[in-house]
Design an enzyme around this catalytic site. Structure first.
Site, short mmCIF file in Angstrom:
data_model
loop_
_atom_site.label_atom_id
_atom_site.label_comp_id
_atom_site.label_asym_id
_atom_site.label_seq_id
_atom_site.Cartn_x
_atom_site.Cartn_y
_atom_site.Cartn_z
N GLY A 191 -23.12 33.19 -37.73
CA GLY A 191 -23.33 31.98 -38.53
C GLY A 191 -22.08 31.11 -38.45
CB THR B 151 -28.24 39.09 -45.60
OG1 THR B 151 -28.37 37.70 -45.24
CG2 THR B 151 -28.02 39.88 -44.33
CG ASN C 37 -4.60 93.70 -21.45
OD1 ASN C 37 -5.55 93.09 -20.94
ND2 ASN C 37 -3.38 93.63 -20.96
NE ARG D 151 -29.74 41.57 -33.62
CZ ARG D 151 -29.02 40.75 -34.39
NH1 ARG D 151 -28.37 39.73 -33.85
NH2 ARG D 151 -28.92 40.94 -35.69
CE LYS E 183 -27.05 46.40 -37.44
NZ LYS E 183 -26.97 45.00 -37.06
CD GLN F 58 -33.64 44.41 -47.78
OE1 GLN F 58 -32.91 45.02 -47.00
NE2 GLN F 58 -33.80 43.10 -47.73
CE1 TYR G 235 -20.45 85.52 -25.61
CE2 TYR G 235 -21.46 87.71 -25.47
CZ TYR G 235 -21.30 86.49 -26.12
OH TYR G 235 -21.97 86.25 -27.30
CG ASN H 117 -20.72 34.52 -42.71
OD1 ASN H 117 -19.85 35.14 -43.31
ND2 ASN H 117 -22.03 34.67 -42.95
C1 UD1 Z 1 -25.13 38.03 -40.44
C2 UD1 Z 1 -24.98 36.65 -41.10
C3 UD1 Z 1 -24.17 35.75 -40.16
C4 UD1 Z 1 -22.84 36.41 -39.86
C5 UD1 Z 1 -23.01 37.81 -39.33
C6 UD1 Z 1 -21.67 38.51 -39.26
C7 UD1 Z 1 -27.05 36.32 -42.38
C8 UD1 Z 1 -28.35 35.63 -42.46
N1 UD1 Z 1 -26.30 36.10 -41.30
O1 UD1 Z 1 -25.89 37.85 -39.26
O2 UD1 Z 1 -23.95 34.50 -40.82
O3 UD1 Z 1 -22.12 35.59 -38.93
O4 UD1 Z 1 -23.84 38.59 -40.18
O5 UD1 Z 1 -21.75 39.75 -38.62
O6 UD1 Z 1 -26.67 37.01 -43.32
N2 UD1 Z 1 -29.46 43.77 -43.76
C9 UD1 Z 1 -30.15 44.32 -44.84
N3 UD1 Z 1 -31.39 43.86 -45.12
C10 UD1 Z 1 -31.97 42.85 -44.43
C11 UD1 Z 1 -31.26 42.28 -43.34
C12 UD1 Z 1 -30.01 42.76 -43.03
O7 UD1 Z 1 -29.64 45.22 -45.50
O8 UD1 Z 1 -33.10 42.48 -44.79
C13 UD1 Z 1 -28.10 44.28 -43.44
C14 UD1 Z 1 -28.00 44.88 -42.05
O9 UD1 Z 1 -28.19 46.28 -42.09
C15 UD1 Z 1 -26.56 44.52 -41.65
C16 UD1 Z 1 -26.25 43.28 -42.45
O10 UD1 Z 1 -27.21 43.19 -43.47
O11 UD1 Z 1 -25.65 45.54 -42.00
C17 UD1 Z 1 -26.29 42.00 -41.60
O12 UD1 Z 1 -27.55 41.85 -41.02
P1 UD1 Z 1 -27.75 41.42 -39.51
O13 UD1 Z 1 -29.20 41.35 -39.24
O14 UD1 Z 1 -26.91 42.26 -38.63
O15 UD1 Z 1 -27.19 39.93 -39.60
P2 UD1 Z 1 -26.56 39.07 -38.42
O16 UD1 Z 1 -27.64 38.49 -37.61
O17 UD1 Z 1 -25.50 39.84 -37.73
CA CA Z 2 -24.82 41.92 -37.80
#
Ligand code: UD1
Ligand code: CA
Length: 458
Positions: free
Chosen positions: A140, A79, A377, A16, A23, A73, A366, A170
């Site tokens: 969430g 997550t 000076n 996004r 990011k 990963q 310069y 969350n």
């Molecule tokens: C996530 C939470 C949501 C919460 C929000 C808060 C989940 C499914 N959702 O959503 O409940 O309200 O954060 O900001 O967890 N990341 C990884 N590997 C992955 C996916 C993500 O390391 O496979 C990391 C991203 O770099 C990021 C973090 O996890 O720093 C959160 O991921 P993101 O995709 O931003 O989750 P949200 O949609 O914001």
């Molecule tokens: Ca996020």
């Protein structure tokens, strides 16, 4: 005290953001988001921190080297899958694990500490940090039962209309009993609208197993802002900017307009220094007391003394002493050392110069690759000719030298102590100390020349 561990989620691409840059490396107040998070984690007493990084995120590792371990990963499957990558590093350990997202740069150590305390007091297996933002879209939602106890977290995309009305969200920061976390992770499925393994599903899993699951709500929602796009990035910048500027104000720094002063997270500023509008101060800059910076000035990685004035100018990677006066419209380029009581005036550029105490270049000069002594000076329009098209050469201007206006000092060349250079000279050879050097064509006045010219034309 129980052992504490931390997992920082930083492997997401950040689709996004629509960016080539990972990011979590997008800077907020001049520092990558994930570094802000790790700074706060470091302020807690943590036995081991593991950052989850994605494929090709070497840069994340470079930024955090020595402050965290790393787990890769390979594929971003969600997550929960991300946290699972820390199993080798943490899986068998006894203790409490705090999980935090690398895209919540405003989270504070004191809030995480309060979350950990709440978690310990309730002897919970999982505690979620929740908040109530003005706009809950995208987050969430926390679903509670009739008794007000947390049941589960439902992602925005999976939520029903009724669930979307829930204001409590969350924040993406949680603490878990470490072993219970890794056990529960194995049971998470990807049966949801995004086909991802969601970490929040661990809550429902633990709850169904009859474990104590709790929530700690912060009333400062700003702190938990999750940065998913550039609109949120800009909001984070504004909040962090205000936080940093207020810290300096509390320490005795005056801001004429705190809205338009951008001070990097690691900058230090002494008391009674005044920051004018439109000023950007970045990197590892340290500024002393009673100095005046701006308006409209950019400073990066500089050390600046006391009682120094820098207006409408740019200074990078240099040392600037005390009682110095710079600008308007001066440019101090890297590796310069401007000593005390110096004046660098309008349209003067210094590059890789040691500019001695009490010396002046007041207008249109310069000076590059040079050593300038004390009380020198440099007249208006004079320059060092430091480049022969291939190599850069050194100009030495010893103490007390007076360089007349519009002179060219063709390097390598030395102007000896106390010497004078006549205005308009092009100096190609060393000038001995105390000498006057005139290096220009002698003036010839052709009497009555114009009248003769006119006669011929008629
Ligand atoms: C996530 C939470 C949501 C919460 C929000 C808060 C989940 C499914 N959702 O959503 O409940 O309200 O954060 O900001 O967890 N990341 C990884 N590997 C992955 C996916 C993500 O390391 O496979 C990391 C991203 O770099 C990021 C973090 O996890 O720093 C959160 O991921 P993101 O995709 O931003 O989750 P949200 O949609 O914001
Ligand atoms: Ca996020």
């Amino acid at each position: 005290m129980t052992n504490r561990y931390a997992v920082i989620l930083a492997a997401g691409q950040g689709t996004r953001m629509k960016s080539k840059l990972y990011k979590v490396l997008h800077p907020v107040c001049d520092k990558p988001m994930v570094e802000h998070v790790v700074d706060q984690i470091t302020a807690l007493e943590i036995n081991k921190a593991v950052t989850i990084v994605g494929h090709g995120a070497e840069l994340v590792q470079t930024h955090l080297e020595g402050r965290s371990e790393f787990a890769l990963q390979e594929e971003q499957l969600g997550t929960a899958h991300a946290v699972m990558q820390a199993e080798d590093a943490l899986g068998t350990l006894e203790g409490t694990t705090i999980v935090v997202c690398g895209d919540t740069p405003l989270i504070k150590a004191e809030t995480m500490e309060a979350l950990l305390k709440h978690h310990d007091e309730l002897k919970a297996k999982a505690t979620i940090l929740t908040g109530k933002p003005e706009d809950a879209a995208g987050y969430g939602r926390i679903i509670r039962n009739e008794e007000g106890l947390v049941e589960k977290i439902v992602e925005h995309k999976d939520a029903s209309e009724e669930e979307r009305l829930v204001k409590e969200i969350n924040t993406g920061t949680y603490c878990f009993d470490n072993k219970a976390l890794f056990e529960a992770l194995k049971k998470v499925s990807n049966d949801n609208s995004q086909g991802e393994y969601y970490l929040p599903d661990v809550i429902e899993i633990l709850k169904e197993e009859g474990e104590v699951v709790s929530a700690y709500q912060t009333d400062d929602f700003e702190e938990t802002l999750g940065v998913n796009d550039r609109v949120a990035l800009s909001q984070a910048e504004q909040i962090m900017k205000r936080r940093i500027n207020e810290k300096h104000m509390r320490n005795g720094v005056t801001f004429i307009d705190a809205n338009t002063a951008y001070i990097g997270a690691d900058v230090e500023i002494g008391r009674d220094t005044v920051i004018h509008p439109g000023t950007v101060i970045k990197g590892s800059t340290v500024i002393g007391e009673d100095s005046v910076i701006g308006p409209h000035t950019e400073i990066k990685d500089c050390k600046i003394g006391d009682n120094t004035v820098i207006k409408q100018s740019v200074a990078h990677d240099s040392e600037i002493g005390s009682d110095v006066n710079i600008g308007p419209f001066a440019h101090i380029r890297p590796q310069s050392q401007v000593m005390d009581e110096v004046k660098v005036g309008n349209f003067v550029e210094l590059k890789k110069v040691k500019f001695g105490k009490g010396s002046k270049a007041s207008h249109l000069s310069y000076i590059g690759d040079a050593e300038v002594g004390e009380d020198v000076n440099i007249g208006c329009g004079s320059i060092t000719v430091n480049y022969d098209g291939k190599n850069k050469h050194l100009t030495k201007i010893e103490d007390g030298v007076f360089v007349g206006c519009n002179s060219n000092l063709v390097a390598p060349v030395t102007i000896g102590k106390g010497a004078y250079v006549a205005a308009g000279s092009t100096i190609t050879e060393d000038v001995p100390g105390e000498a006057l050097s005139v290096a220009r064509a002698r003036q010839v006045n052709k009497e009555n020349y114009v009248n003769k010219l006119n006669l011929n034309n008629n």
